[in-house]
Enzyme design. Structure first.
Site, PDB file in Angstrom:
ATOM      1  N   GLU A 107      16.053   7.878   3.304  1.00  0.00           N
ATOM      2  CA  GLU A 107      16.238   6.819   3.973  1.00  0.00           C
ATOM      3  C   GLU A 107      18.270   6.724   2.918  1.00  0.00           C
ATOM      4  O   GLU A 107      17.683   6.453   1.795  1.00  0.00           O
ATOM      5  CB  GLU A 107      15.594   5.937   3.672  1.00  0.00           C
ATOM      6  CG  GLU A 107      16.076   4.435   4.044  1.00  0.00           C
ATOM      7  CD  GLU A 107      15.333   2.911   4.435  1.00  0.00           C
ATOM      8  OE1 GLU A 107      14.369   3.413   4.080  1.00  0.00           O
ATOM      9  OE2 GLU A 107      15.552   1.724   4.783  1.00  0.00           O
TER      10      GLU A 107
ATOM     11  N   TYR B 170       9.258   0.906  10.983  1.00  0.00           N
ATOM     12  CA  TYR B 170       9.275   0.341   9.346  1.00  0.00           C
ATOM     13  C   TYR B 170       8.344  -0.273   9.641  1.00  0.00           C
ATOM     14  O   TYR B 170       8.873  -2.070   9.606  1.00  0.00           O
ATOM     15  CB  TYR B 170      11.154   0.020   9.288  1.00  0.00           C
ATOM     16  CG  TYR B 170      11.040  -0.093   7.478  1.00  0.00           C
ATOM     17  CD1 TYR B 170      10.526  -0.397   6.585  1.00  0.00           C
ATOM     18  CD2 TYR B 170      11.990   0.944   6.552  1.00  0.00           C
ATOM     19  CE1 TYR B 170      10.848  -1.057   4.916  1.00  0.00           C
ATOM     20  CE2 TYR B 170      11.757   1.439   5.832  1.00  0.00           C
ATOM     21  CZ  TYR B 170      11.286   0.112   5.018  1.00  0.00           C
ATOM     22  OH  TYR B 170      11.397  -0.032   3.056  1.00  0.00           O
TER      23      TYR B 170
ATOM     24  N   ASP C 118      18.380  -7.787  -0.013  1.00  0.00           N
ATOM     25  CA  ASP C 118      17.419  -6.940  -1.020  1.00  0.00           C
ATOM     26  C   ASP C 118      18.013  -7.694  -1.791  1.00  0.00           C
ATOM     27  O   ASP C 118      18.050  -8.745  -2.014  1.00  0.00           O
ATOM     28  CB  ASP C 118      18.698  -5.646  -0.694  1.00  0.00           C
ATOM     29  CG  ASP C 118      19.353  -4.264   0.227  1.00  0.00           C
ATOM     30  OD1 ASP C 118      18.074  -3.843   0.244  1.00  0.00           O
ATOM     31  OD2 ASP C 118      19.879  -4.413   0.772  1.00  0.00           O
TER      32      ASP C 118
END
Lengths: 276, 418
Positions: free
Chosen positions: A49, A175, A60
């Site tokens: 990834e 995911y 993030d």
């Protein structure tokens, strides 16, 4: 079809869990990335990834946000990331590569042009963090048309009806974000994870990878018992941040070895599952 | 920069008549204003956004909550805010200049209108913790104020560059019991504060309400903040009719995220003879690249939960902005403004730091009012427009906030050591 579904099918037959490392493309330097990708595969990665650097990585945490800043210091853009995938494919036609990033760099390139270039580069999937199913259809359509999987997140807050909807629009794998929070957060409760994954599986036929909060072999092994794939990001990116390779290109070989060794430890822990 | 793509008009609304167009129908059920708006957030937040959307839909139809909101605006904020004829400025500028005095609100700006509304929702949803982002600090102060009043924990994210240039507001927030977190990432200004607030929200989504300060962010924020701010235009329209017997010929407001501008414009959108103008932050001048004027010199993209005009480079990276005014120093803008621009209903132009400074002094010397540097951009635009309108025409300026917070910045600009 991309390389993702065949990979999961093969792993299922072998009763193995996929190991998916995340790195930010261009960190610590754009010329180091392809070498790192190969080292990760050497260490046991089944898929890679690759983060696309963005000026505003809202989802993030500090570790990966700093990696974005290091890559952006070298002006790494989406076009350069695709070049890295292409160059990785020169010697590796087997390992699936997916991009993880934010929508604006893709829009700036143009979704159709991106899809076309991504296919040519040998990309397998795209996960756009800030593109929930509600906004994703035009992009997903463009990706599916060129055999690239649109990959979607499921979160602890996603209720069953949404899970079923996401399962319909996603392909490749799901995911699962194991924690409320940003990347790099800690304190993963693997028991709660197991029961949650069971719920998700009853609503979704795709393989489920788990990311967020997996930082060592022990957690990876625990998660690997219940997930189809284990995704490791911040722990790896932290190794890059801590290495001398950030400032000194002479240390890239040492860094590659360190990342490969780290991956190998996780690989061993994950594969113990088959021996039990 | 004059890319024809930038001026693309949504085909479904290309032929529209401002007098009859149903602006209130927007955003649509997906939170879109034409191609702008939407919900571009990570999956973890989708549930919270849906919860907020449902709660807000109830609020709009709940007479008791609406009454509570209106009572707070009257008794706590001090509304309606005054409508003031600026006689000496009118003389100097060459048109009749009226000021909508949002600077007279409690906490000194229009920001409190929205903070009060969202705080009522937070309370209704049972949230125990409030977070906010702030640029100039006005929204942070407004949020800290409402949190203090409700006894809720409050955390305000502020770019470290803004912390340095808006010290009085930082101290004010602390006195009100809020925790101010300086944000060191990226350009260390408003956009980075927003990123950090989003990160907090996604981590603490169960107990936390995020009070966004402008008409940006994912749906329903652009709609909700607009509705809470639209009191400005509703009052202004009635006050104008009462004081002058007619509507203004032009309305000018500054546009960073654009909440005060939408607030005053909204009640006038169907008044097609009322020209609407938005003043963006031109910084050192649009040609220099050092500015914060996405509508004037940007292109559509996706940031902070919505599609809108943005300042970005060829790789789609958001570029650093520059403005003397911390409250306008933002690379995006509320999606409804992007839509109003493409519709041609509102005209947007950039005002430089120097023009805003000059207008700042005008308002002080002619009228004895300290305007916020943000609001000074609107005044400067009015000064430019006045000769085109002439002394019989009325230009209404939204004086969105007071400028006490800016005196250090002004002194520094002029080389004065306080």
């Amino acid at each position: 079809m991309s390389r993702i579904s065949p990979l999961f099918e093969q792993l299922r037959q072998q009763n193995r869990t996929a190991l998916i490392p995340y790195i930010t493309a261009g960190d610590p330097h754009p010329d180091a990335t392809v070498g790192i990708m190969h080292a990760l595969v050497e260490g046991g990665a089944d898929m890679i990834e690759l983060g696309v650097p963005f000026s505003d990585p809202m989802a993030d945490g500090p570790v990966i946000a700093a990696a974005h800043e290091r890559a952006l210091a070298h002006h790494v853009g989406l076009i350069h990331v695709l070049d890295m995938v292409k160059s990785f494919r020169e010697t590796n036609l087997k390992t699936p590569v997916i991009l993880m990033g934010y929508q604006n760099p893709i829009e700036a390139m143009g979704t159709d042009r991106f899809a076309e270039l991504a296919q040519a580069a040998g990309l397998d999937g795209v996960l756009t963090v800030d593109l929930p199913p509600e906004e994703a259809e035009p992009a997903s359509k463009a990706y599916r048309a060129v055999g690239i999987d649109p990959i979607f997140l499921i979160a602890p807050t996603t209720h069953a009806e949404r899970v079923r909807h996401i399962a319909k629009v996603a392909s490749g794998f799901i995911y699962y974000v194991s924690l409320k929070g940003v990347t790099g957060a800690s304190n993963l409760d693997t028991d709660a994870l197991a029961s949650r994954l069971q719920e998700i599986r009853s609503d979704c036929g795709l393989p489920v990878g788990v990311g967020f909060g997996i930082r060592n072999a022990e957690t990876a092994a625990a998660v690997g018992k219940v997930a189809d794939a284990v995704i490791i990001g911040s722990a790896l990116v932290q190794l890059i941040a801590d290495s001398a390779a950030v400032t000194n290109t002479d240390n890239w070989a040492t860094l590659r070895q360190k990342l490969q060794d780290f991956m190998a430890q996780i690989r061993i822990a994950l594969d113990k599952k088959t021996q039990n | 920069m004059d890319n024809p793509e930038n001026r693309k008009i949504n085909p479904t609304i290309a032929a529209f008549d401002a007098a009859t167009f149903n602006f209130a129908q927007y955003p649509d059920e997906h939170g879109r204003f034409g191609e702008f708006g939407g919900k571009y957030v990570a999956e973890t937040l989708m549930e919270a956004i849906q919860e907020l959307q449902d709660a807000y839909a109830k609020f709009r139809n709940d007479p008791e909550l609406i009454r509570e909101f209106e009572t707070d605006l009257r008794d706590y904020v001090g509304r309606p805010s005054a409508m003031y004829y600026a006689a000496r400025m009118s003389e100097a500028y060459g048109a009749q200049i009226w000021l909508k005095r949002e600077d007279l609100n409690h906490t000194g700006a229009h920001k409190i209108n929205n903070a009060i509304g969202q705080a009522l929702l937070a309370k209704r949803l049972g949230k125990t913790r409030i977070i906010a982002e702030t640029g100039a600090g006005q929204h942070g102060v407004a949020t800290a104020t409402v949190a203090a009043r409700l006894g809720l924990e409050c955390v305000v994210y502020m770019g470290s560059e803004d912390v340095a240039r808006q010290q009085p507001n930082v101290f004010r927030m602390k006195l009100l019991g809020a925790k101010v977190v300086p944000v060191e990432s990226g350009t260390r200004t408003l956009k980075d504060a927003l990123n950090e607030a989003m990160r907090d929200w996604v981590t603490n989504v169960d107990n936390t309400f995020y009070i966004i300060g402008t008409v940006a962010g994912p749906h329903p924020y652009p709609q909700m903040v607009r509705d809470f701010q639209s009191v400005i235009g509703k009052e202004a329209r009635a006050q104008m009719l009462e004081k002058t017997g007619r509507l203004p010929d032009a309305i000018v407001a500054c546009v960073g995220g654009g909440s005060n501008a939408i607030g005053i414009f909204h009640a006038f959108l169907n008044d097609k003879d009322v020209a609407l103008y938005g003043a963006e932050a031109g910084g050192d001048g649009v040609a220099t690249g050092r500015h914060a004027a996405p509508l004037t010199a940007g292109r559509p993209g996706v940031l902070h939960g919505n599609r809108t005009y943005l300042m970005e480079d060829e790789n789609g990276q958001i570029i650093g902005t520059h403005s003397i005014s911390a409250g306008l120093d933002y690379p995006g803008v509320g999606p409804e403004h992007s839509w109003l621009k493409d519709l041609g209903r509102v005209t947007y132009d950039a005002i430089t730091d120097a023009e805003a400074m000059s207008a700042f002094h005008d308002v002080m010397r002619y009228e004895g009012i300290i305007p916020a540097l943000e609001s000074a951009h609107a005044v400067a635009y009015a000064k430019k427009l006045a000769p085109q309108y002439g002394k019989d025409k009325i230009i209404l300026v939204n004086l969105s906030g007071r400028g006490d917070k800016d005196i250090n910045t002004v002194a520094k600009m002029e080389g004065i050591n306080l």
